[in-house]
Motif scaffolding. Structure first.
Motif, PDB file in Angstrom:
ATOM      1  N   SER A  25     -18.228  -8.702 -25.922  1.00  0.00           N
ATOM      2  CA  SER A  25     -19.177  -9.437 -25.098  1.00  0.00           C
ATOM      3  C   SER A  25     -20.194 -10.123 -25.998  1.00  0.00           C
ATOM      4  O   SER A  25     -20.460  -9.697 -27.118  1.00  0.00           O
ATOM      5  CB  SER A  25     -19.875  -8.486 -24.129  1.00  0.00           C
ATOM      6  N   SER A  26     -20.783 -11.152 -25.492  1.00  0.00           N
ATOM      7  CA  SER A  26     -21.770 -11.884 -26.277  1.00  0.00           C
ATOM      8  C   SER A  26     -23.080 -11.110 -26.308  1.00  0.00           C
ATOM      9  O   SER A  26     -23.335 -10.234 -25.480  1.00  0.00           O
ATOM     10  CB  SER A  26     -21.998 -13.263 -25.673  1.00  0.00           C
ATOM     11  N   ARG A  27     -23.908 -11.435 -27.241  1.00  0.00           N
ATOM     12  CA  ARG A  27     -25.207 -10.785 -27.372  1.00  0.00           C
ATOM     13  C   ARG A  27     -26.060 -11.056 -26.137  1.00  0.00           C
ATOM     14  O   ARG A  27     -26.748 -10.178 -25.640  1.00  0.00           O
ATOM     15  CB  ARG A  27     -25.893 -11.294 -28.635  1.00  0.00           C
ATOM     16  N   TYR A  28     -26.018 -12.291 -25.629  1.00  0.00           N
ATOM     17  CA  TYR A  28     -26.784 -12.662 -24.439  1.00  0.00           C
ATOM     18  C   TYR A  28     -26.347 -11.814 -23.247  1.00  0.00           C
ATOM     19  O   TYR A  28     -27.186 -11.283 -22.522  1.00  0.00           O
ATOM     20  CB  TYR A  28     -26.592 -14.151 -24.130  1.00  0.00           C
ATOM     21  N   GLU A  30     -24.885  -8.893 -23.212  1.00  0.00           N
ATOM     22  CA  GLU A  30     -25.260  -7.493 -23.408  1.00  0.00           C
ATOM     23  C   GLU A  30     -26.750  -7.294 -23.142  1.00  0.00           C
ATOM     24  O   GLU A  30     -27.154  -6.337 -22.483  1.00  0.00           O
ATOM     25  CB  GLU A  30     -24.906  -7.043 -24.830  1.00  0.00           C
ATOM     26  N   GLU A  31     -27.572  -8.196 -23.637  1.00  0.00           N
ATOM     27  CA  GLU A  31     -29.013  -8.097 -23.417  1.00  0.00           C
ATOM     28  C   GLU A  31     -29.350  -8.280 -21.943  1.00  0.00           C
ATOM     29  O   GLU A  31     -30.217  -7.581 -21.404  1.00  0.00           O
ATOM     30  CB  GLU A  31     -29.735  -9.145 -24.264  1.00  0.00           C
ATOM     31  N   ARG A  55     -32.732 -16.649 -24.088  1.00  0.00           N
ATOM     32  CA  ARG A  55     -33.186 -15.262 -24.210  1.00  0.00           C
ATOM     33  C   ARG A  55     -33.346 -14.695 -22.805  1.00  0.00           C
ATOM     34  O   ARG A  55     -34.174 -15.170 -22.038  1.00  0.00           O
ATOM     35  CB  ARG A  55     -34.509 -15.201 -24.961  1.00  0.00           C
TER      36      ARG A  55
END
Length: 75
Positions: A25-28, A30-31, A55
């Motif tokens: 999964s992408s960082r975005y 996941e966040e 963000r």
């Protein structure tokens, strides 16, 4: 009929590799998932804003629904 050039299989491989999905999964994402779980744990719902910063904390707010009041209960 013309035979395929030696570069044709390589070009086909590169085209197919470009269409392959990326792993993980992408960082975005996941966040955003963590932010949503945190908001839900506080009794809220994650709502997008009109921002598009890349963000999740800047692009979403946690709207707390129900249960929050300053008025005392009872008489």
């Amino acid at each position: 009929m013309r035979p395929l050039t030696p570069a044709a299989p390589l070009v086909l491989l590169l085209v197919l590799a470009g269409c392959a999905p990326t792993m993980g999964s992408s960082r975005y994402a996941e966040e955003l998932r963590q932010l949503s779980e945190s908001c839900t744990a506080r009794g809220g719902i994650l709502v997008p804003t009109d921002e598009n910063s890349g963000r999740p904390p800047a692009d979403h707010v946690c709207r707390i629904t129900g249960g929050a009041t300053r008025l005392p209960s009872g008489g």
